[in-house]
Design a protein around this motif. Structure first.
Motif, PDB file in Angstrom:
ATOM      1  N   UNK A 227       5.963  22.138  -5.924  1.00  0.00           N
ATOM      2  CA  UNK A 227       6.421  21.316  -5.617  1.00  0.00           C
ATOM      3  C   UNK A 227       7.835  21.297  -4.309  1.00  0.00           C
ATOM      4  N   UNK A 228       8.345  22.261  -4.948  1.00  0.00           N
ATOM      5  CA  UNK A 228      10.154  22.996  -3.717  1.00  0.00           C
ATOM      6  C   UNK A 228       9.327  23.218  -2.525  1.00  0.00           C
ATOM      7  N   UNK A 229       7.982  24.441  -2.415  1.00  0.00           N
ATOM      8  CA  UNK A 229       7.211  24.577  -0.700  1.00  0.00           C
ATOM      9  C   UNK A 229       7.338  23.546  -0.700  1.00  0.00           C
ATOM     10  N   UNK A 230       7.505  21.703  -0.826  1.00  0.00           N
ATOM     11  CA  UNK A 230       6.685  20.904  -0.053  1.00  0.00           C
ATOM     12  C   UNK A 230       8.078  20.264   0.289  1.00  0.00           C
ATOM     13  N   UNK A 231       9.338  20.466  -0.424  1.00  0.00           N
ATOM     14  CA  UNK A 231      10.567  20.006   0.307  1.00  0.00           C
ATOM     15  C   UNK A 231      11.289  20.341   0.284  1.00  0.00           C
ATOM     16  N   UNK A 232      11.116  22.313   0.221  1.00  0.00           N
ATOM     17  CA  UNK A 232      12.402  23.255   0.871  1.00  0.00           C
ATOM     18  C   UNK A 232      10.970  24.099   1.266  1.00  0.00           C
ATOM     19  N   UNK A 233      10.315  23.160   3.531  1.00  0.00           N
ATOM     20  CA  UNK A 233       9.124  24.496   3.523  1.00  0.00           C
ATOM     21  C   UNK A 233       9.609  25.408   4.305  1.00  0.00           C
ATOM     22  N   UNK A 234      11.373  25.563   4.254  1.00  0.00           N
ATOM     23  CA  UNK A 234      11.988  26.777   5.028  1.00  0.00           C
ATOM     24  C   UNK A 234      12.037  27.779   3.950  1.00  0.00           C
ATOM     25  N   UNK A 235      12.110  27.253   2.760  1.00  0.00           N
ATOM     26  CA  UNK A 235      12.633  28.503   1.357  1.00  0.00           C
ATOM     27  C   UNK A 235      11.687  29.558   1.525  1.00  0.00           C
ATOM     28  N   UNK A 236      12.139  30.610   1.932  1.00  0.00           N
ATOM     29  CA  UNK A 236      11.438  31.816   2.129  1.00  0.00           C
ATOM     30  C   UNK A 236      11.477  31.900   0.341  1.00  0.00           C
ATOM     31  N   UNK A 237      12.324  32.242  -0.102  1.00  0.00           N
ATOM     32  CA  UNK A 237      12.020  33.239  -1.721  1.00  0.00           C
ATOM     33  C   UNK A 237      11.119  31.720  -2.348  1.00  0.00           C
ATOM     34  N   UNK A 238      11.464  30.340  -2.274  1.00  0.00           N
ATOM     35  CA  UNK A 238       9.741  29.416  -2.598  1.00  0.00           C
ATOM     36  C   UNK A 238       8.930  30.390  -2.100  1.00  0.00           C
ATOM     37  N   UNK A 239       8.273  30.616  -1.122  1.00  0.00           N
ATOM     38  CA  UNK A 239       7.101  31.203  -0.858  1.00  0.00           C
ATOM     39  C   UNK A 239       6.719  32.510  -1.268  1.00  0.00           C
ATOM     40  N   UNK A 240       7.892  33.433  -1.612  1.00  0.00           N
ATOM     41  CA  UNK A 240       7.531  34.492  -2.086  1.00  0.00           C
ATOM     42  C   UNK A 240       7.150  34.331  -3.566  1.00  0.00           C
ATOM     43  N   UNK A 241       7.705  33.557  -4.473  1.00  0.00           N
ATOM     44  CA  UNK A 241       7.531  33.136  -5.729  1.00  0.00           C
ATOM     45  C   UNK A 241       6.029  32.746  -5.422  1.00  0.00           C
ATOM     46  N   UNK A 242       5.511  31.928  -5.415  1.00  0.00           N
ATOM     47  CA  UNK A 242       4.577  31.382  -5.103  1.00  0.00           C
ATOM     48  C   UNK A 242       3.229  32.188  -4.535  1.00  0.00           C
ATOM     49  N   UNK A 243       3.479  33.356  -3.379  1.00  0.00           N
ATOM     50  CA  UNK A 243       2.713  34.290  -3.258  1.00  0.00           C
ATOM     51  C   UNK A 243       2.119  35.143  -3.999  1.00  0.00           C
ATOM     52  N   UNK A 244       3.386  35.274  -5.166  1.00  0.00           N
ATOM     53  CA  UNK A 244       3.168  36.602  -5.935  1.00  0.00           C
ATOM     54  C   UNK A 244       3.045  36.415  -6.972  1.00  0.00           C
ATOM     55  N   UNK A 245       2.731  34.956  -7.535  1.00  0.00           N
ATOM     56  CA  UNK A 245       2.638  33.597  -8.327  1.00  0.00           C
ATOM     57  C   UNK A 245       0.476  33.667  -8.150  1.00  0.00           C
ATOM     58  N   UNK A 246       0.316  33.349  -6.929  1.00  0.00           N
ATOM     59  CA  UNK A 246      -0.968  33.290  -6.289  1.00  0.00           C
ATOM     60  C   UNK A 246      -1.965  34.579  -7.140  1.00  0.00           C
ATOM     61  N   UNK A 247      -1.613  36.141  -6.156  1.00  0.00           N
ATOM     62  CA  UNK A 247      -2.022  36.625  -6.893  1.00  0.00           C
ATOM     63  C   UNK A 247      -2.202  37.366  -7.810  1.00  0.00           C
ATOM     64  N   UNK A 248      -0.871  37.481  -8.811  1.00  0.00           N
ATOM     65  CA  UNK A 248      -1.090  37.833 -10.243  1.00  0.00           C
ATOM     66  C   UNK A 248      -2.586  36.476 -10.937  1.00  0.00           C
ATOM     67  N   UNK A 249      -2.445  35.452 -10.771  1.00  0.00           N
ATOM     68  CA  UNK A 249      -3.384  34.110 -11.613  1.00  0.00           C
ATOM     69  C   UNK A 249      -4.518  34.980 -11.157  1.00  0.00           C
ATOM     70  N   UNK A 250      -4.892  36.091 -10.098  1.00  0.00           N
ATOM     71  CA  UNK A 250      -6.419  35.916  -9.884  1.00  0.00           C
ATOM     72  C   UNK A 250      -6.236  37.627  -9.870  1.00  0.00           C
ATOM     73  N   UNK A 251      -5.556  38.337 -10.280  1.00  0.00           N
ATOM     74  CA  UNK A 251      -5.731  40.028 -10.069  1.00  0.00           C
ATOM     75  C   UNK A 251      -6.819  40.984 -11.644  1.00  0.00           C
TER      76      UNK A 251
END
Ligand code: NZQ
Ligand code: ZN
Length: 385
Positions: A227-251
């Motif tokens: 939800x933070x990626x939607x409410x704080x769209x410029x927050x790079x730390x949020x994007x970084x955590x989502x990117x790593x989460x998505x990779x770890x979810x299916x590696x």
């Protein structure tokens, strides 16, 4: 815990500005085909950055790989590979471009007949062209796994295939690249990663403590930062955590040594193939209905999920499971992804065809206990209305 062997050879290059490192990763003298989708990478500067990193290589390009990449489009790219004697593929995009490029890496070699690759779900692949990836959408985990899904438009068939030979050699993961994503794709990415974890977690207990706690950690991160990626769209730390989460979810890591489900994905694939609904949207529709329908066989893990992911402590077992399913649905809806078929214009009159497609594709004993037969799938699609 079940027995397993585990190996993930993908070199991850993570962080802002990491495109520059492509220079070192692609062997000099390579004839490189940059593959991409509908042009977002040309509009947001990623293409130029990648090209600059390849200034000492012979570079060709193939654009137009569409969401849910089609075999028909990929065969056009194959012609370019042959004509230009390409020996390295660099995929720049989301899961569709990466998956399509994995298919290309395999079929570029004469020995890998495209139809045979699909028929054997990748088992026939013995070699493939080397592939590098720049991921621009955190969702599928395709950048760090050995799976791909392509669509044959002529038969409305979405086929997944797997091979250790299609692991990318490297994955550039720069979270700033996801800043230009439309909201719908950001939400889709969170839902897809969430459901990938659920397919490997919400089965039956085998005392895989690391897998379970790692899976729960990814789910909690997605619940916190999605939800933070939607409410704080410029927050790079949020994007970084989502990117790593998505990779770890299916590696491959959280799925090693535990039973896996994937029935939600298979029911979802038919919805995409027949109705063009986005991959993640299909999962948001099917998962809550699947959890409800399979609540008896998934009982122990549902209770664990309720307690550890949603902190539900009170009430009877059934009440806690009800709440966990409701909160899952509410999470998807909060992200702006509707969870009922009616929101996508699909009605009861479409269910026969969906079940017939599942049967035609051999999807007749799905789930971790092979309990999701066509009758059960019909019941679940009906519950999705
Ligand atoms: O085509 P472009 O112009 O690049 O636009 C794309 C596309 O329209 C856009 N996009 C991507 N990065 C962007 C961007 N727009 C602006 N800025 C950016 N940085 O997003 C749209 C959707 O892209 P797509 O690649 O289709 O999305 P996604 O990553 O969700 O991939 C979905 C595909 O992956 C398969 C799905 O079945 C589907 O075909 N999956 C692959 C898996 C795997 N290989 O392990 C597992 C998954 O379960 C899934 O099945
Ligand atoms: Zn998925």
């Amino acid at each position: 815990m079940l027995n397993f062997s585990y190996r993930n050879p993908v070199k991850v290059i993570f962080g802002s500005g990491s495109c520059a490192q492509i220079t070192k990763e692609v062997p000099s003298g390579s004839r490189v085909l940059i593959t991409y989708g509908g042009g977002s990478i040309k509009r947001n500067g990623t293409f130029d950055e990648v090209k600059a990193a390849l200034s000492n290589h012979e570079v060709f390009e193939f654009g137009g790989i569409e969401p849910n990449p089609s075999v028909e489009t990929l065969l056009q790219a194959l012609n370019v590979i042959k004509q230009e004697q390409i020996n390295y593929i660099l995929a720049v995009g989301g899961g569709s471009v990466i998956d399509g490029s994995k298919f290309l890496a395999a079929i570029a070699l004469e020995e890998n007949d495209p139809i045979e690759v699909l028929r054997t779900r990748g088992r026939s692949i013995r070699r493939a062209l080397p592939l590098g990836v720049v991921v621009t959408l955190a969702a599928t985990g395709s950048e760090t796994n050995s799976a791909a899904v392509v669509t044959e438009l002529s038969t409305h068939t979405k086929t997944g295939f797997f091979s250790p030979h299609i692991y990318p050699q490297f994955a550039v993961m720069d979270p700033t690249k996801t800043l230009t994503l439309p909201t719908r794709q950001v939400s889709n990415g969170v839902v897809d990663a969430f459901v990938h974890v659920m397919e490997q977690y919400l089965t039956y207990p085998v005392n895989g403590k690391i897998q379970d706690r790692f899976a729960e950690g990814i789910l909690l991160t997605l619940i916190e930062d999605g939800p933070k990626a939607l409410s704080e769209p410029d927050n790079i730390e949020v994007r970084a955590n989502l990117m790593w989460a998505a990779s770890q979810a299916l590696n491959g890591l959280i799925g090693a040594g535990v039973p896996q489900d994937w029935a939600t994905h298979m029911l979802g694939h038919e919805l995409t193939a027949l109705h063009g609904i986005d991959h993640a949207q299909t999962l948001a529709i099917v998962l809550p209905a699947m959890m409800e329908d399979q609540r008896v066989t998934k009982r122990e893990k549902l209770l664990q999920y309720a307690e550890r992911v949603w902190q539900i402590q009170d009430g009877s077992d059934d009440k806690r499971i009800d709440s966990a399913i409701e909160l899952t649905r509410a999470f998807f809806e909060q992200l702006g992804v509707p969870t009922h078929l009616s929101a996508y214009g699909v009605g009861p009159e479409h269910i026969d065809a969906l079940v017939a497609q599942l049967e035609a594709h051999g999807m007749v004993k799905l789930g971790e206990r092979q309990a999701v037969t066509p009758d059960v799938s019909r019941r679940i699609y009906e519950a999705c209305l």
